[in-house]
Write a protein that holds these residues in place. Sequence first.
Motif, PDB file in Angstrom:
ATOM      1  N   HIS A  93       4.618 -16.349  27.366  1.00 23.31           N
ATOM      2  CA  HIS A  93       3.691 -17.168  26.580  1.00 23.31           C
ATOM      3  C   HIS A  93       2.563 -16.390  25.905  1.00 23.31           C
ATOM      4  O   HIS A  93       2.287 -16.628  24.711  1.00 23.31           O
ATOM      5  N   PRO A  94       1.879 -15.471  26.605  1.00 20.44           N
ATOM      6  CA  PRO A  94       0.819 -14.732  25.897  1.00 20.44           C
ATOM      7  C   PRO A  94       1.343 -13.933  24.718  1.00 20.44           C
ATOM      8  O   PRO A  94       0.681 -13.831  23.675  1.00 20.44           O
ATOM      9  N   ARG A  95       2.535 -13.370  24.869  1.00 17.74           N
ATOM     10  CA  ARG A  95       3.118 -12.584  23.784  1.00 17.74           C
ATOM     11  C   ARG A  95       3.523 -13.475  22.613  1.00 17.74           C
ATOM     12  O   ARG A  95       3.397 -13.091  21.448  1.00 17.74           O
ATOM     13  N   ALA A 124      -4.958 -25.383  25.577  1.00 21.01           N
ATOM     14  CA  ALA A 124      -6.205 -24.620  25.688  1.00 21.01           C
ATOM     15  C   ALA A 124      -6.127 -23.283  24.960  1.00 21.01           C
ATOM     16  O   ALA A 124      -7.147 -22.741  24.539  1.00 21.01           O
ATOM     17  N   HIS A 125      -4.910 -22.764  24.816  1.00 23.55           N
ATOM     18  CA  HIS A 125      -4.720 -21.471  24.151  1.00 23.55           C
ATOM     19  C   HIS A 125      -4.556 -21.601  22.637  1.00 23.55           C
ATOM     20  O   HIS A 125      -4.438 -20.596  21.935  1.00 23.55           O
ATOM     21  N   TYR A 126      -4.500 -22.831  22.148  1.00 23.36           N
ATOM     22  CA  TYR A 126      -4.265 -23.046  20.720  1.00 23.36           C
ATOM     23  C   TYR A 126      -5.402 -23.831  20.065  1.00 23.36           C
ATOM     24  O   TYR A 126      -5.178 -24.611  19.137  1.00 23.36           O
ATOM     25  N   CYS A 127      -6.618 -23.588  20.526  1.00 26.48           N
ATOM     26  CA  CYS A 127      -7.772 -24.301  19.964  1.00 26.48           C
ATOM     27  C   CYS A 127      -8.023 -23.920  18.508  1.00 26.48           C
ATOM     28  O   CYS A 127      -8.781 -24.599  17.803  1.00 26.48           O
ATOM     29  N   TRP A 128      -7.384 -22.856  18.039  1.00 27.42           N
ATOM     30  CA  TRP A 128      -7.582 -22.387  16.664  1.00 27.42           C
ATOM     31  C   TRP A 128      -6.692 -23.101  15.646  1.00 27.42           C
ATOM     32  O   TRP A 128      -6.826 -22.871  14.436  1.00 27.42           O
ATOM     33  N   LEU A 129      -5.805 -23.981  16.097  1.00 25.10           N
ATOM     34  CA  LEU A 129      -5.003 -24.757  15.150  1.00 25.10           C
ATOM     35  C   LEU A 129      -5.903 -25.735  14.397  1.00 25.10           C
ATOM     36  O   LEU A 129      -6.865 -26.267  14.946  1.00 25.10           O
ATOM     37  N   ASP A 130      -5.576 -25.988  13.140  1.00 25.42           N
ATOM     38  CA  ASP A 130      -6.340 -26.943  12.346  1.00 25.42           C
ATOM     39  C   ASP A 130      -5.905 -28.385  12.594  1.00 25.42           C
ATOM     40  O   ASP A 130      -6.718 -29.316  12.469  1.00 25.42           O
ATOM     41  N   ARG A 131      -4.637 -28.578  12.918  1.00 29.77           N
ATOM     42  CA  ARG A 131      -4.110 -29.936  13.040  1.00 29.77           C
ATOM     43  C   ARG A 131      -2.833 -29.888  13.877  1.00 29.77           C
ATOM     44  O   ARG A 131      -2.166 -28.855  13.938  1.00 29.77           O
ATOM     45  N   ILE A 132      -2.502 -31.015  14.510  1.00 29.76           N
ATOM     46  CA  ILE A 132      -1.303 -31.089  15.343  1.00 29.76           C
ATOM     47  C   ILE A 132      -0.418 -32.234  14.855  1.00 29.76           C
ATOM     48  O   ILE A 132      -0.877 -33.377  14.737  1.00 29.76           O
ATOM     49  N   LEU A 133       0.835 -31.897  14.580  1.00 26.06           N
ATOM     50  CA  LEU A 133       1.845 -32.873  14.152  1.00 26.06           C
ATOM     51  C   LEU A 133       2.868 -33.036  15.272  1.00 26.06           C
ATOM     52  O   LEU A 133       3.493 -32.059  15.702  1.00 26.06           O
TER      53      LEU A 133
END
Length: 205
Positions: A93-95, A124-133
Motif C-alpha cells: 500500500h505505501p508503494r 487517511a492516506h488520501y486526504c490530498w484527493l480533490d473529490r471521491i467518486l
Amino acid sequence: MSARRAYVVGLTGGIAAGKTAVARRFEALGVPVHDADVAARVVVEPGSEGLAAIVETFGTGVLDDRGRVDRAAMRRRVFADATAKRQLENIIHPRVRTWLRDRALAETAPYCLLAIPLLAENIAHYCWLDRILLVDVPESVQLERLISRDGIDRALAERMLAQQASRAERLALADDIIDNSSSEAALDAHVEALHRRYLALASTL
C-alpha cells in the motif's frame, strides 16, 4: 507562482461493482486514469524493493516459476490469515500510494482519475484527493458478479466482501455516486455528466 496541477478524483467502489467499466468510459472521453491495481503489480515486479520485501516476509513459495508473485496463491493465503493480509498490505500500500501521487502530480490534463478499490479502508492516506467518486451496487449484486467473474465459490466471495469496507462506509465518503445496477446507457449518461462537472471544477484551480 506555483505550477497549475490537475484536479484529482478518486474512483472507488466495492469489489465487482463495476469500477473498470466506469474508468473505461472516462478514458474514452480522454481522461487519464491511473489504477491502483496496475500500481500494485508494478511495485512488486521482479527486481523491485517490493518483491524483495514480499519474499523476505513470505518466502519464495509465493512466487511462480517466472519469479513473479503467484497472485492466486497469495490471495488464498491472505484471505485465510488476517496477519498475512496486514503484512502484505504494509508492503504494497505505501508503494502504491507513492506511485499514484507521483502520477497525479505529473499529470497535465485538466483532471485525472485515480482508481483505488480500497480507498475507504485507507482514506487517511488520501486526504490530498480533490473529490471521491463511488461506483455503487447492492451487496447482493456484488456477490453474484464476483462469483461469476472470478469463478469462485460463494463462501470465498462472502469472505472477500466481508474484509472490505462496508457499503455504508463507502457511501459516507463519496462526493459523487454512480449507481451501476442499471443499464449501460444509464452508465454512459452518468459518466458524461460527471465529466462536464469535473472539467468545470478543474477550471477553478
